[in-house]
Design a protein around this motif. Structure first.
Motif, short mmCIF file in Angstrom:
data_model
loop_
_atom_site.label_atom_id
_atom_site.label_comp_id
_atom_site.label_asym_id
_atom_site.label_seq_id
_atom_site.Cartn_x
_atom_site.Cartn_y
_atom_site.Cartn_z
N ARG A 8 0.85 -1.19 0.00
CA ARG A 8 0.00 0.00 0.00
C ARG A 8 0.88 1.24 0.00
N LEU A 9 0.41 2.24 -0.69
CA LEU A 9 1.09 3.53 -0.69
C LEU A 9 0.97 4.14 0.69
N GLU A 10 2.06 4.64 1.24
CA GLU A 10 2.04 5.26 2.56
C GLU A 10 2.43 6.72 2.45
N ALA A 11 1.85 7.54 3.30
CA ALA A 11 2.17 8.97 3.35
C ALA A 11 2.29 9.37 4.82
N PRO A 12 3.31 10.12 5.16
CA PRO A 12 3.47 10.54 6.57
C PRO A 12 2.46 11.63 6.93
N VAL A 13 1.72 11.41 8.01
CA VAL A 13 0.74 12.38 8.50
C VAL A 13 1.05 12.67 9.96
N LYS A 14 1.34 13.92 10.26
CA LYS A 14 1.60 14.31 11.63
C LYS A 14 0.27 14.68 12.29
N ILE A 15 0.11 14.24 13.56
CA ILE A 15 -1.13 14.48 14.30
C ILE A 15 -0.79 15.13 15.63
N LYS A 16 -1.56 16.16 15.97
CA LYS A 16 -1.39 16.83 17.26
C LYS A 16 -2.67 16.64 18.07
N ARG A 17 -2.51 16.16 19.30
CA ARG A 17 -3.64 16.06 20.22
C ARG A 17 -3.94 17.44 20.78
N LEU A 18 -5.16 17.90 20.61
CA LEU A 18 -5.59 19.18 21.16
C LEU A 18 -6.39 18.97 22.45
N HIS A 19 -6.71 17.72 22.73
CA HIS A 19 -7.50 17.36 23.91
C HIS A 19 -6.89 16.07 24.47
N ALA A 20 -6.76 15.98 25.78
CA ALA A 20 -6.13 14.83 26.42
C ALA A 20 -6.81 13.50 26.06
N ASP A 21 -8.11 13.52 25.80
CA ASP A 21 -8.85 12.30 25.50
C ASP A 21 -8.98 12.00 24.01
N ALA A 22 -8.33 12.79 23.18
CA ALA A 22 -8.41 12.56 21.73
C ALA A 22 -7.82 11.19 21.38
N VAL A 23 -8.45 10.53 20.42
CA VAL A 23 -8.03 9.19 20.00
C VAL A 23 -7.27 9.30 18.68
N ILE A 24 -6.01 8.83 18.69
CA ILE A 24 -5.22 8.82 17.46
C ILE A 24 -5.86 7.81 16.51
N GLU A 49 -31.44 19.61 13.28
CA GLU A 49 -30.27 20.45 13.56
C GLU A 49 -28.98 19.83 13.04
N THR A 50 -27.98 20.70 12.92
CA THR A 50 -26.62 20.30 12.57
C THR A 50 -25.72 20.64 13.74
N ALA A 51 -24.81 19.74 14.07
CA ALA A 51 -23.87 19.98 15.16
C ALA A 51 -22.45 19.80 14.67
N LYS A 52 -21.55 20.53 15.30
CA LYS A 52 -20.11 20.39 15.02
C LYS A 52 -19.53 19.56 16.16
N ILE A 53 -19.03 18.38 15.81
CA ILE A 53 -18.52 17.44 16.80
C ILE A 53 -16.99 17.45 16.75
N PRO A 54 -16.34 17.89 17.83
CA PRO A 54 -14.88 17.95 17.84
C PRO A 54 -14.24 16.57 17.98
N THR A 55 -13.06 16.41 17.36
CA THR A 55 -12.28 15.18 17.49
C THR A 55 -11.08 15.38 18.42
N GLY A 56 -10.74 16.65 18.69
CA GLY A 56 -9.59 16.92 19.55
C GLY A 56 -8.26 16.70 18.85
N LEU A 57 -8.29 16.63 17.52
CA LEU A 57 -7.07 16.37 16.74
C LEU A 57 -6.86 17.43 15.66
N ALA A 58 -5.59 17.72 15.39
CA ALA A 58 -5.21 18.55 14.24
C ALA A 58 -4.20 17.73 13.43
N PHE A 59 -4.25 17.87 12.12
CA PHE A 59 -3.41 17.09 11.22
C PHE A 59 -2.48 18.01 10.43
N ALA A 60 -1.30 17.52 10.09
CA ALA A 60 -0.43 18.15 9.10
C ALA A 60 -0.31 17.14 7.97
#
Length: 178
Positions: A8-24, A49-60
């Motif tokens: 499989r093709l792989e690509a490096p993705v950096k992840i930052k936890r913005l919340h202590a309980d965020a799941v990688i 209604e529509t809601a915005k559900i946070p994941t606690g993660l940011a990606f590069a």
């Protein structure tokens, strides 16, 4: 003719936890295209209604890629919850928190109480006064999936005429329904 596929093709993705309980994110199975995105807090979505559900993660993401946010088929099959802008696109230059826009497409409302529905369409305690047709997305629920995709950059060329095709300008419904 034999086709050999090495890996499989792989690509490096950096992840930052913005919340202590965020799941990688992780892939559930070896050949899955999508990885799970998990809610980091409880969110109630009332009918219509529509809601915005946070994941606690940011990606590069690597240059030349996007992250497509897609529905989980189990949630779509079992409930009236839908990803609002599916597939949603997260651009490689975005560094903020990944949030999932989710709609409760149920149109029935007006029956208040202490119970509502979960992502499996099962009745649960809401912990507050809420319409019984609302959904409680719980912290830890797998609510969407992410798919990493290559994005070619278009090089636009203005022309006076476009080449002819069999379809031509036939648009919506031009191929019929049967």
């Amino acid at each position: 003719m034999t086709i050999t596929i090495n890996k499989r093709l792989e690509a490096p993705v950096k992840i930052k936890r913005l919340h202590a309980d965020a799941v990688i994110p992780k892939y559930a199975r070896a050949f899955d295209a999508g990885f799970d995105l998990v809610a980091v807090e409880d969110v109630i979505i009332r009918p219509g209604e529509t809601a915005k559900i946070p994941t606690g993660l940011a990606f590069a993401l690597p240059e030349g890629y996007e992250l497509q946010v897609r529905p989980r088929s189990g949630i779509s099959a079992k409930s009236k919850l839908r990803i609002s802008n599916a597939p949603g696109t997260v651009d490689a230059g975005y560094r903020g928190e990944i949030c999932i826009l989710m709609d409760n497409i149920r149109q029935v409302a007006g029956e208040d109480g202490q119970r509502c529905l979960d992502v499996n369409d099962k009745e649960v305690e809401a912990g507050c006064e809420v319409d019984r047709h609302a959904y409680l997305v719980r912290k830890g629920d797998r609510i969407a999936q992410g798919v990493l995709a290559v994005v070619p950059i278009a090089v636009f060329e203005e022309v006076d005429e476009l080449d002819e095709t069999e379809r031509g300008t036939g648009g919506f419904g031009s191929s019929g329904v049967q």
